[in-house]
Design a protein around this motif. Structure first.
Motif, PDB file in Angstrom:
ATOM      1  N   CYS A  99       6.246  30.668  -6.240  1.00  0.00           N
ATOM      2  CA  CYS A  99       7.288  31.530  -5.660  1.00  0.00           C
ATOM      3  C   CYS A  99       8.459  31.786  -6.603  1.00  0.00           C
ATOM      4  CB  CYS A  99       7.790  30.932  -4.354  1.00  0.00           C
ATOM      5  SG  CYS A  99       8.785  29.440  -4.573  1.00  0.00           S
ATOM      6  N   LYS A 100       8.453  31.173  -7.785  1.00  0.00           N
ATOM      7  CA  LYS A 100       9.465  31.374  -8.838  1.00  0.00           C
ATOM      8  C   LYS A 100      10.836  30.802  -8.507  1.00  0.00           C
ATOM      9  CE  LYS A 100       6.354  33.749 -10.974  1.00  0.00           C
ATOM     10  NZ  LYS A 100       5.145  32.997 -10.992  1.00  0.00           N
ATOM     11  N   ALA A 101      10.935  29.917  -7.524  1.00  0.00           N
ATOM     12  CA  ALA A 101      12.204  29.261  -7.212  1.00  0.00           C
ATOM     13  C   ALA A 101      12.524  28.246  -8.307  1.00  0.00           C
ATOM     14  CB  ALA A 101      12.115  28.549  -5.870  1.00  0.00           C
ATOM     15  N   VAL A 102      13.799  28.132  -8.671  1.00  0.00           N
ATOM     16  CA  VAL A 102      14.213  27.145  -9.664  1.00  0.00           C
ATOM     17  C   VAL A 102      14.143  25.765  -9.019  1.00  0.00           C
ATOM     18  CG1 VAL A 102      16.092  26.337 -11.125  1.00  0.00           C
ATOM     19  CG2 VAL A 102      15.696  28.776 -10.865  1.00  0.00           C
ATOM     20  N   LEU A 103      13.408  24.848  -9.661  1.00  0.00           N
ATOM     21  CA  LEU A 103      13.198  23.519  -9.102  1.00  0.00           C
ATOM     22  C   LEU A 103      14.128  22.472  -9.695  1.00  0.00           C
ATOM     23  CD1 LEU A 103       9.304  23.494  -9.160  1.00  0.00           C
ATOM     24  CD2 LEU A 103      10.789  23.951  -7.205  1.00  0.00           C
ATOM     25  N   ILE A 104      14.364  22.551 -11.003  1.00  0.00           N
ATOM     26  CA  ILE A 104      15.113  21.483 -11.659  1.00  0.00           C
ATOM     27  C   ILE A 104      15.699  21.967 -12.976  1.00  0.00           C
ATOM     28  CG2 ILE A 104      13.185  20.527 -12.985  1.00  0.00           C
ATOM     29  CD1 ILE A 104      14.212  17.740 -12.118  1.00  0.00           C
ATOM     30  N   GLN A 105      16.799  21.352 -13.370  1.00  0.00           N
ATOM     31  CA  GLN A 105      17.382  21.535 -14.693  1.00  0.00           C
ATOM     32  C   GLN A 105      17.296  20.172 -15.353  1.00  0.00           C
ATOM     33  OE1 GLN A 105      21.550  22.466 -14.660  1.00  0.00           O
ATOM     34  NE2 GLN A 105      21.696  22.524 -16.871  1.00  0.00           N
ATOM     35  N   ALA A 106      16.644  20.081 -16.514  1.00  0.00           N
ATOM     36  CA  ALA A 106      16.430  18.775 -17.131  1.00  0.00           C
ATOM     37  C   ALA A 106      16.348  18.888 -18.646  1.00  0.00           C
ATOM     38  CB  ALA A 106      15.139  18.158 -16.589  1.00  0.00           C
ATOM     39  N   GLN A 107      16.321  17.722 -19.295  1.00  0.00           N
ATOM     40  CA  GLN A 107      16.224  17.638 -20.748  1.00  0.00           C
ATOM     41  C   GLN A 107      14.793  17.339 -21.160  1.00  0.00           C
ATOM     42  OE1 GLN A 107      18.850  14.473 -21.751  1.00  0.00           O
ATOM     43  NE2 GLN A 107      20.689  15.581 -21.145  1.00  0.00           N
ATOM     44  N   ASN A 108      14.545  17.379 -22.462  1.00  0.00           N
ATOM     45  CA  ASN A 108      13.256  16.986 -23.009  1.00  0.00           C
ATOM     46  C   ASN A 108      12.910  15.577 -22.531  1.00  0.00           C
ATOM     47  OD1 ASN A 108      12.073  19.028 -24.639  1.00  0.00           O
ATOM     48  ND2 ASN A 108      13.661  18.705 -26.162  1.00  0.00           N
ATOM     49  N   GLY A 109      11.632  15.340 -22.294  1.00  0.00           N
ATOM     50  CA  GLY A 109      11.171  14.010 -21.894  1.00  0.00           C
ATOM     51  C   GLY A 109      10.838  13.896 -20.424  1.00  0.00           C
ATOM     52  N   LEU A 110      11.102  14.932 -19.626  1.00  0.00           N
ATOM     53  CA  LEU A 110      10.787  14.864 -18.194  1.00  0.00           C
ATOM     54  C   LEU A 110       9.281  14.984 -17.983  1.00  0.00           C
ATOM     55  CD1 LEU A 110      11.896  15.024 -15.173  1.00  0.00           C
ATOM     56  CD2 LEU A 110      11.413  17.439 -15.392  1.00  0.00           C
ATOM     57  N   ASP A 111       8.747  14.145 -17.131  1.00  0.00           N
ATOM     58  CA  ASP A 111       7.352  14.226 -16.691  1.00  0.00           C
ATOM     59  C   ASP A 111       7.350  13.725 -15.260  1.00  0.00           C
ATOM     60  OD1 ASP A 111       4.663  14.194 -16.198  1.00  0.00           O
ATOM     61  OD2 ASP A 111       4.122  13.046 -17.977  1.00  0.00           O
ATOM     62  N   GLY A 112       7.318  14.652 -14.305  1.00  0.00           N
ATOM     63  CA  GLY A 112       7.411  14.235 -12.916  1.00  0.00           C
ATOM     64  C   GLY A 112       6.881  15.262 -11.945  1.00  0.00           C
ATOM     65  N   TYR A 113       7.010  14.927 -10.676  1.00  0.00           N
ATOM     66  CA  TYR A 113       6.511  15.755  -9.591  1.00  0.00           C
ATOM     67  C   TYR A 113       7.652  16.062  -8.637  1.00  0.00           C
ATOM     68  CZ  TYR A 113       2.056  13.976 -11.251  1.00  0.00           C
ATOM     69  OH  TYR A 113       0.983  13.651 -12.039  1.00  0.00           O
ATOM     70  N   THR A 114       7.608  17.244  -8.047  1.00  0.00           N
ATOM     71  CA  THR A 114       8.599  17.611  -7.049  1.00  0.00           C
ATOM     72  C   THR A 114       7.964  18.570  -6.048  1.00  0.00           C
ATOM     73  OG1 THR A 114      10.859  18.378  -6.709  1.00  0.00           O
ATOM     74  CG2 THR A 114       9.550  19.603  -8.303  1.00  0.00           C
ATOM     75  N   LYS A 115       8.581  18.657  -4.884  1.00  0.00           N
ATOM     76  CA  LYS A 115       8.122  19.590  -3.855  1.00  0.00           C
ATOM     77  C   LYS A 115       9.069  20.777  -3.847  1.00  0.00           C
ATOM     78  CE  LYS A 115       7.017  19.943   1.038  1.00  0.00           C
ATOM     79  NZ  LYS A 115       6.982  19.232   2.325  1.00  0.00           N
ATOM     80  N   CYS A 116       8.514  21.976  -3.904  1.00  0.00           N
ATOM     81  CA  CYS A 116       9.330  23.191  -3.899  1.00  0.00           C
ATOM     82  C   CYS A 116       9.976  23.356  -2.529  1.00  0.00           C
ATOM     83  CB  CYS A 116       8.461  24.405  -4.235  1.00  0.00           C
ATOM     84  SG  CYS A 116       9.379  25.956  -4.184  1.00  0.00           S
ATOM     85  N   PRO A 117      11.294  23.513  -2.481  1.00  0.00           N
ATOM     86  CA  PRO A 117      11.966  23.667  -1.190  1.00  0.00           C
ATOM     87  C   PRO A 117      11.720  25.026  -0.535  1.00  0.00           C
ATOM     88  CG  PRO A 117      13.544  23.889  -2.959  1.00  0.00           C
ATOM     89  CD  PRO A 117      12.238  23.494  -3.590  1.00  0.00           C
ATOM     90  N   LYS A 118      11.266  25.999  -1.324  1.00  0.00           N
ATOM     91  CA  LYS A 118      11.069  27.348  -0.795  1.00  0.00           C
ATOM     92  C   LYS A 118       9.675  27.538  -0.194  1.00  0.00           C
ATOM     93  CE  LYS A 118      11.763  32.175  -2.071  1.00  0.00           C
ATOM     94  NZ  LYS A 118      12.127  33.083  -3.160  1.00  0.00           N
ATOM     95  N   CYS A 119       8.616  27.142  -0.938  1.00  0.00           N
ATOM     96  CA  CYS A 119       7.251  27.389  -0.454  1.00  0.00           C
ATOM     97  C   CYS A 119       6.519  26.121  -0.033  1.00  0.00           C
ATOM     98  CB  CYS A 119       6.434  28.134  -1.511  1.00  0.00           C
ATOM     99  SG  CYS A 119       6.054  27.161  -2.984  1.00  0.00           S
ATOM    100  N   GLY A 120       7.066  24.937  -0.368  1.00  0.00           N
ATOM    101  CA  GLY A 120       6.469  23.688   0.065  1.00  0.00           C
ATOM    102  C   GLY A 120       5.350  23.154  -0.805  1.00  0.00           C
ATOM    103  N   GLU A 121       5.054  23.812  -1.922  1.00  0.00           N
ATOM    104  CA  GLU A 121       4.000  23.352  -2.826  1.00  0.00           C
ATOM    105  C   GLU A 121       4.516  22.187  -3.681  1.00  0.00           C
ATOM    106  OE1 GLU A 121       0.862  24.358  -3.165  1.00  0.00           O
ATOM    107  OE2 GLU A 121       0.942  26.082  -1.814  1.00  0.00           O
ATOM    108  N   TYR A 122       3.620  21.264  -4.034  1.00  0.00           N
ATOM    109  CA  TYR A 122       3.960  20.188  -4.951  1.00  0.00           C
ATOM    110  C   TYR A 122       3.677  20.663  -6.377  1.00  0.00           C
ATOM    111  CZ  TYR A 122       4.673  16.916  -1.181  1.00  0.00           C
ATOM    112  OH  TYR A 122       5.177  16.277  -0.070  1.00  0.00           O
ATOM    113  N   VAL A 123       4.627  20.385  -7.276  1.00  0.00           N
ATOM    114  CA  VAL A 123       4.556  20.896  -8.638  1.00  0.00           C
ATOM    115  C   VAL A 123       4.716  19.746  -9.634  1.00  0.00           C
ATOM    116  CG1 VAL A 123       5.564  22.527 -10.289  1.00  0.00           C
ATOM    117  CG2 VAL A 123       5.600  23.064  -7.853  1.00  0.00           C
TER     118      VAL A 123
END
Length: 63
Positions: free
Chosen positions: A19-43
Motif C-alpha cells: 500500500c506504499k505507507a511509510v513504515l519506519i525511519q531507520a539507519q543502516n543495520g536494521l533487520d526486522g519485521y513490522t505490521k503495516c498499520p494501513k493494510c495489516g500486512e506483515y513486512v
C-alpha cells in the motif's frame, strides 16, 4: 564545532510494498519485521549498505 552537524548519520525510509505507507525511519543495520498499520500486512525490512529491502511475509512463514 556543533555536535549535531558533526555526526550526520543518514536515515532511510521503508515503505509497505503493498500500500506504499511509510513504515519506519531507520539507519543502516536494521533487520526486522513490522505490521503495516494501513493494510495489516506483515513486512520484513532490511537496511544494509544504503539499500532498503522490503518483502511481504506470506501466511505460514515463520517470523
Amino acid at each position: 564545532m556543533n555536535e549535531a552537524s558533526a555526526s550526520k548519520i543518514p536515515y532511510y525510509y521503508a515503505c509497505c510494498p503493498k500500500c506504499k505507507a511509510v513504515l519506519i525511519q531507520a539507519q543502516n543495520g536494521l533487520d526486522g519485521y513490522t505490521k503495516c498499520p494501513k493494510c495489516g500486512e506483515y513486512v520484513h525490512i532490511v537496511i544494509r549498505d544504503g539499500l532498503v529491502i522490503t518483502r511481504l511475509i506470506t501466511q505460514g512463514a515463520s517470523l
